[in-house]
Design a protein around this motif. Structure first.
Motif, short mmCIF file in Angstrom:
data_model
loop_
_atom_site.label_atom_id
_atom_site.label_comp_id
_atom_site.label_asym_id
_atom_site.label_seq_id
_atom_site.Cartn_x
_atom_site.Cartn_y
_atom_site.Cartn_z
N SER A 106 6.03 23.25 -12.16
CA SER A 106 7.80 23.42 -12.92
C SER A 106 8.59 24.12 -11.94
CB SER A 106 7.41 24.52 -13.95
OG SER A 106 6.84 24.13 -14.25
N GLN A 107 8.25 24.59 -10.87
CA GLN A 107 9.04 25.15 -9.92
C GLN A 107 9.53 24.30 -8.92
OE1 GLN A 107 7.62 29.31 -8.41
NE2 GLN A 107 8.54 29.97 -10.71
N SER A 108 8.29 23.37 -8.71
CA SER A 108 9.05 22.47 -7.44
C SER A 108 9.59 20.89 -7.96
CB SER A 108 7.32 21.81 -6.78
OG SER A 108 6.82 21.04 -7.43
N ALA A 109 9.11 21.29 -8.94
CA ALA A 109 9.80 19.93 -9.98
C ALA A 109 11.21 20.45 -10.04
CB ALA A 109 8.90 19.14 -11.05
N ASP A 110 11.37 20.95 -10.48
CA ASP A 110 13.05 22.18 -10.57
C ASP A 110 13.67 21.15 -9.01
OD1 ASP A 110 12.75 22.54 -13.09
OD2 ASP A 110 12.53 24.58 -12.91
N THR A 111 13.28 21.43 -8.24
CA THR A 111 13.65 21.77 -6.39
C THR A 111 14.00 19.85 -6.80
OG1 THR A 111 12.32 23.12 -5.67
CG2 THR A 111 13.73 21.80 -4.58
N VAL A 112 13.44 19.36 -7.07
CA VAL A 112 13.23 17.90 -7.07
C VAL A 112 14.24 17.55 -8.64
CG1 VAL A 112 12.22 15.65 -7.59
CG2 VAL A 112 10.77 16.96 -6.88
N ASN A 113 14.18 17.90 -9.09
CA ASN A 113 15.59 17.69 -10.15
C ASN A 113 16.45 18.04 -10.09
OD1 ASN A 113 13.83 16.24 -12.61
ND2 ASN A 113 12.92 18.41 -13.45
N GLN A 114 16.89 18.83 -9.23
CA GLN A 114 18.58 19.46 -8.79
C GLN A 114 18.68 17.94 -7.82
OE1 GLN A 114 17.37 22.98 -6.63
NE2 GLN A 114 17.70 23.85 -8.35
N TYR A 115 17.62 17.33 -7.07
CA TYR A 115 18.15 16.04 -6.32
C TYR A 115 18.81 15.47 -7.64
CZ TYR A 115 16.82 18.10 -2.01
OH TYR A 115 17.17 19.52 -0.72
N VAL A 116 17.80 14.92 -8.42
CA VAL A 116 18.22 14.22 -9.27
C VAL A 116 19.48 13.75 -9.77
CG1 VAL A 116 17.45 12.28 -10.76
CG2 VAL A 116 15.90 13.42 -9.33
N VAL A 117 19.97 14.96 -9.95
CA VAL A 117 20.33 15.69 -10.80
C VAL A 117 22.10 14.99 -10.03
CG1 VAL A 117 22.17 17.24 -12.30
CG2 VAL A 117 20.15 16.69 -12.57
N ALA A 118 21.54 15.55 -8.78
CA ALA A 118 23.25 15.25 -8.07
C ALA A 118 22.97 13.56 -7.64
CB ALA A 118 22.67 15.82 -6.42
N LEU A 119 21.84 12.48 -7.47
CA LEU A 119 22.14 11.12 -7.68
C LEU A 119 22.79 10.69 -8.75
CD1 LEU A 119 21.21 8.70 -6.15
CD2 LEU A 119 19.22 8.98 -7.45
N LYS A 120 22.70 11.10 -9.56
CA LYS A 120 23.04 10.42 -10.92
C LYS A 120 24.59 10.73 -11.26
CE LYS A 120 19.07 9.38 -13.54
NZ LYS A 120 18.99 9.85 -14.68
N SER A 121 24.93 12.15 -10.76
CA SER A 121 26.00 12.90 -10.80
C SER A 121 27.32 11.75 -9.77
CB SER A 121 26.15 13.98 -10.52
OG SER A 121 26.03 14.25 -8.87
N GLN A 122 26.41 11.20 -8.86
CA GLN A 122 27.11 10.52 -7.54
C GLN A 122 26.88 8.62 -8.12
OE1 GLN A 122 25.05 11.09 -3.66
NE2 GLN A 122 25.15 12.75 -3.91
#
Length: 250
Positions: free
Chosen positions: A68-84
């Motif tokens: 879950s922790q590793s997925a959270d890290t990945v998720n942060q990038y995905v959120v960044a991508l979506k905001s861009q």
């Protein structure tokens, strides 16, 4: 450490599967967990009930927490991508709206020349055009936001074709010259949509690549290690299984 290895393995599975960039019914965390346990099952050829036992155990829970922790890290990038990508989808929608407005005003000015007995048909045609345009934008919006250019292109084609068919069916009452003018306006509108969708696709792909490059350091080096040490991987998972069976048999 074993745990670090597990986390990395999960990340690699997720990054490689490229599942991050489309809306999925599952969360990324679930995808990471599924990918990992699926890998464990294949690598150890463990019986399903044994695997379920591990997952339910304290050790399994610990693994899931790390995943879950590793997925959270990945998720942060995905959120960044979506905001861009937000501004990209807004931009696409406003360009489509602009083309739609152009078509509408072209048709309105062409139809303003028709004689009074055809006027009611002209009004209906413009109002139907507006309805179809609204539908088109409504269907495109979520796809633009989800950054799914492939589906977006297909829907755009289908909807603009639908619009064309609807309007063509209403052209009966008009003179041939008028029909040709209207046909041309609709063709121009249709032609204008594809470059917009393609440009959107190129921009989205660029953003995705940027994010994947940010994630790559997690993946590449370790993927190489995994490939070099396939036996070692199996050994680590088997060790995990043995650690588990020892814990449970005590």
């Amino acid at each position: 450490s074993n745990m670090k290895f597990l986390v990395v393995l999960a990340l690699i599975s997720v990054c490689n599967a490229n599942v991050l960039w489309h809306e999925q019914p599952k969360t990324n965390v679930d995808l990471v967990k599924d990918a990992f346990w699926d890998y464990v099952a294949k690598a150890t050829q463990m019986a399903e009930d044994s695997l379920k036992q591990i997952q339910a155990s304290e050790l399994g829970q610990e693994v899931n927490t790390k995943l879950s922790q590793s997925a959270d890290t990945v998720n942060q990038y995905v959120v960044a991508l979506k905001s861009q990508a937000g501004p990209l989808s807004q931009d696409l929608l406003s360009q489509i709206t602009q083309q739609a407005e152009t078509l509408k005003s072209r048709l309105e000015s062409e139809l303003s020349a028709v004689n009074t007995n055809v006027q009611p048909y002209a009004e209906k045609l413009v109002s139907d055009l507006q309805t179809k345009m609204d539908e088109l934008k409504r269907d495109i919006a979520p796809l633009a936001e989800a950054m799914d250019p492939e589906t977006l292109k297909a829907v755009l084609m289908q909807k603009s074709q639908d619009l064309k068919t609807t309007l063509q069916a209403q052209m009966e009452p008009y003179a041939e010259e008028m029909k040709q003018k209207m046909e041309q306006s609709i063709e121009d509108f249709q032609t204008s949509l594809m470059p917009l969708a393609q440009s959107f696709e190129a921009q989205v792909n660029q953003k995705v690549q940027e994010v994947q490059q940010t994630l790559a350091p997690y993946g590449e080096e370790l993927k190489a290690k995994l490939e070099a040490n396939a036996q070692d991987v199996k050994a680590q998972i088997t060790a995990l299984w043995e650690a588990f069976t020892q814990k449970t048999s005590q």
